[in-house]
Design a protein around this motif. Structure first.
Motif, PDB file in Angstrom:
ATOM      1  N   CYS A 188     -17.171  52.634  90.003  1.00 23.84           N
ATOM      2  CA  CYS A 188     -16.235  53.342  90.877  1.00 23.84           C
ATOM      3  C   CYS A 188     -16.177  54.823  90.518  1.00 23.84           C
ATOM      4  N   ALA A 189     -16.188  55.667  91.542  1.00 22.43           N
ATOM      5  CA  ALA A 189     -16.052  57.112  91.365  1.00 22.43           C
ATOM      6  C   ALA A 189     -14.949  57.611  92.280  1.00 22.43           C
ATOM      7  N   GLY A 190     -13.995  58.329  91.716  1.00 18.94           N
ATOM      8  CA  GLY A 190     -12.826  58.729  92.486  1.00 18.94           C
ATOM      9  C   GLY A 190     -12.562  60.219  92.467  1.00 18.94           C
ATOM     10  N   THR A 191     -11.551  60.591  93.227  1.00 18.48           N
ATOM     11  CA  THR A 191     -11.025  61.956  93.260  1.00 18.48           C
ATOM     12  C   THR A 191      -9.594  61.925  92.746  1.00 18.48           C
ATOM     13  N   HIS A 192      -9.264  62.841  91.856  1.00 15.89           N
ATOM     14  CA  HIS A 192      -7.911  62.939  91.317  1.00 15.89           C
ATOM     15  C   HIS A 192      -7.338  64.307  91.683  1.00 15.89           C
ATOM     16  N   VAL A 193      -6.126  64.305  92.186  1.00 14.20           N
ATOM     17  CA  VAL A 193      -5.455  65.554  92.558  1.00 14.20           C
ATOM     18  C   VAL A 193      -4.199  65.685  91.707  1.00 14.20           C
ATOM     19  N   HIS A 194      -4.051  66.834  91.050  1.00 11.52           N
ATOM     20  CA  HIS A 194      -2.868  67.113  90.226  1.00 11.52           C
ATOM     21  C   HIS A 194      -1.953  68.072  90.984  1.00 11.52           C
ATOM     22  N   PHE A 195      -0.764  67.584  91.309  1.00 12.97           N
ATOM     23  CA  PHE A 195       0.242  68.405  91.978  1.00 12.97           C
ATOM     24  C   PHE A 195       1.254  68.889  90.939  1.00 12.97           C
ATOM     25  N   GLU A 196       1.535  70.174  90.930  1.00 14.29           N
ATOM     26  CA  GLU A 196       2.449  70.725  89.939  1.00 14.29           C
ATOM     27  C   GLU A 196       3.898  70.443  90.338  1.00 14.29           C
ATOM     28  N   ARG A 197       4.225  69.186  90.271  1.00 10.43           N
ATOM     29  CA  ARG A 197       5.575  68.704  90.513  1.00 10.43           C
ATOM     30  C   ARG A 197       5.870  67.612  89.494  1.00 10.43           C
ATOM     31  N   ARG A 198       7.132  67.497  89.080  1.00  7.24           N
ATOM     32  CA  ARG A 198       7.495  66.472  88.109  1.00  7.24           C
ATOM     33  C   ARG A 198       8.706  65.676  88.562  1.00  7.24           C
ATOM     34  N   ASN A 199       9.091  65.772  89.838  1.00  3.83           N
ATOM     35  CA  ASN A 199      10.286  65.062  90.278  1.00  3.83           C
ATOM     36  C   ASN A 199       9.928  63.672  90.789  1.00  3.83           C
ATOM     37  N   VAL A 200      10.906  62.789  90.728  1.00  3.80           N
ATOM     38  CA  VAL A 200      10.653  61.395  91.105  1.00  3.80           C
ATOM     39  C   VAL A 200      10.403  61.272  92.602  1.00  3.80           C
ATOM     40  N   ASP A 201      10.941  62.188  93.403  1.00  8.10           N
ATOM     41  CA  ASP A 201      10.679  62.142  94.842  1.00  8.10           C
ATOM     42  C   ASP A 201       9.194  62.366  95.130  1.00  8.10           C
ATOM     43  N   ALA A 202       8.566  63.282  94.400  1.00  7.34           N
ATOM     44  CA  ALA A 202       7.128  63.502  94.580  1.00  7.34           C
ATOM     45  C   ALA A 202       6.340  62.262  94.175  1.00  7.34           C
ATOM     46  N   LEU A 203       6.740  61.616  93.102  1.00 11.04           N
ATOM     47  CA  LEU A 203       6.081  60.384  92.647  1.00 11.04           C
ATOM     48  C   LEU A 203       6.187  59.292  93.704  1.00 11.04           C
ATOM     49  N   ASP A 240      10.838  69.515  97.576  1.00  9.15           N
ATOM     50  CA  ASP A 240      11.683  70.505  96.910  1.00  9.15           C
ATOM     51  C   ASP A 240      13.069  70.576  97.544  1.00  9.15           C
ATOM     52  N   ASP A 241      13.136  70.373  98.859  1.00  8.78           N
ATOM     53  CA  ASP A 241      14.440  70.483  99.523  1.00  8.78           C
ATOM     54  C   ASP A 241      14.745  69.314 100.453  1.00  8.78           C
ATOM     55  N   LYS A 242      13.886  68.283 100.438  1.00  6.05           N
ATOM     56  CA  LYS A 242      14.148  67.086 101.237  1.00  6.05           C
ATOM     57  C   LYS A 242      14.099  65.862 100.330  1.00  6.05           C
ATOM     58  N   PRO A 243      15.195  65.151 100.180  1.00  3.50           N
ATOM     59  CA  PRO A 243      15.161  63.932  99.363  1.00  3.50           C
ATOM     60  C   PRO A 243      14.344  62.846 100.041  1.00  3.50           C
TER      61      PRO A 243
END
Length: 364
Positions: free
Chosen positions: A111-126, A259-262
């Motif tokens: 398997c070969a994948g793509t990983h994207v790192h978003f500079e966010r640490r909030n649980v809503d982003a997760l 950032d501004d929408k739960p």
């Protein structure tokens, strides 16, 4: 919001046979070896602007392809090598994986994948990235796994061990969490369970402690990273770079709204003051449909549109690779070389909008 991309590529020789490409890591600071010889990873630094990331990725890939070609090798952007690859691990951590996973390591080696790192640490982003999982179908790049036509996204099916396996809980999609503390508690519990499974396979706790941390034991499609403080999205296949960048920024524009929408569980969609994601049981059904049938499945297409994505902007390579239920090794080599040609053409125009590819036919 800054984001960075990591893409894995197969290395093949001039006949399309899988080959050791670990030497490429010495040729560029943004290239790293993977735990098996025929697989490398190309990385970017974080970027806020899509055009800047495209330019960096193009430079690195051109350097990688040039270095590979000087050794008679090509890079291949497919989620699986089509037929089964059986390379030995090339790192101590890889050898530890082999010792612990046993026969269940086959999926990771194929398997070969793509990983994207978003500079966010909030649980809503997760939680939102968890709900965006069906978007993996937009860039599915291989319907074949170990020689058999399986699903639209055969890599996801195999890597997540959706056919069964003792390690599926470490690789498949996790449910939403209420807060970061719950995520961390779940990771710690998984690490302890991993240690017990390792002991059952005859691996010492010292081996586990030397090569694994709680964070990197978890191989699921979405995870919080403390070492690189981001939310990492690991759902997509490797694919044409232009499509990977487009998807990363399309999803990033949705993630940025946390950032501004739960984020709430409900009737899915993006509202003016909140983002609603489906109950996890409903999401899991959509993910299964996306893996099996791709974005043309009407429920998947409708869902992606409601979550802010335009499926018509994508042309998954999995749709272009047609053929019978099985593919021979000789035909797989031809397909890998054709995909390497696609990659070269795509990189040449990476700073502009991508265009659809021609169709590949697998043959027998």
């Amino acid at each position: 919001m800054n984001l960075g991309i990591e893409m894995e590529f197969w290395v093949v020789d001039e006949s399309g046979r899988l080959s050791d490409g670990q030497y490429l890591a010495d040729r560029h600071e943004r290239i790293e070896p993977e735990f098996v010889g025929p697989l490398i990873e190309v990385k970017t630094s974080p970027h806020e602007r899509e055009d800047a990331l495209r330019r960096e990725l193009r430079r690195t890939l051109r350097a990688a392809m040039s270095a590979a070609e000087s050794e008679g090798h090509r890079l291949v952007p497919l989620g699986t090598p089509l037929t089964e690859a059986t390379p030995d691990a090339t790192t101590e951590r890889g050898e530890a994986f082999e010792a612990i996973y046993g026969d269940e390591i086959v999926g990771a080696k194929n398997c070969a994948g793509t990983h994207v790192h978003f500079e966010r640490r909030n649980v809503d982003a997760l939680n939102l990235l968890t709900a965006m999982d069906p978007a993996l179908s937009l860039v599915s790049s291989s319907p074949y796994y170990c020689g058999r036509r399986r699903h639209h996204c055969s890599r996801a099916q195999a890597y997540r061990q959706r056919d069964g396996g003792r390690f599926a809980d470490f690789c498949d999609l996790w449910s939403y969490v209420d807060d970061v503390d719950e995520w961390r508690a779940t990771v710690e519990a998984s690490y302890r369970r991993f240690g017990r499974l390792a002991a059952e396979r005859g691996a010492s706790q010292g081996l586990v402690a030397d090569h694994f941390t709680p964070e990197d034991t978890v191989l699921c499609p979405v995870r919080l990273r403390d070492e690189v403080p981001t939310v990492e999205w690991r759902a997509p296949d490797t694919c044409l770079p232009s499509q990977a960048v487009r998807l990363a920024f399309d999803v990033g524009r949705v993630v940025r709204q946390t950032d501004d929408k739960p984020v709430f569980v409900g009737d899915p969609g993006i509202g003016t003051d909140e983002i609603r994601v489906p109950p996890f049981e409903d999401l899991d059904e959509l993910v299964t449909l996306a893996i099996e049938r791709g974005p043309d499945a009407p429920p998947v297409r409708r869902y992606l549109r409601r979550m802010g994505l335009d499926p018509s902007a994508y042309s998954p390579l999995a749709d272009q690779i047609t053929g019978p239920p099985t593919v021979s090794e000789s035909r797989a080599r031809d397909l890998r070389l054709a995909a390497a040609d696609w990659l070269r053409a795509d990189v040449a125009t990476l700073t502009v909008d991508p265009s659809p590819t021609d169709t590949l036919t697998a043959g027998t």
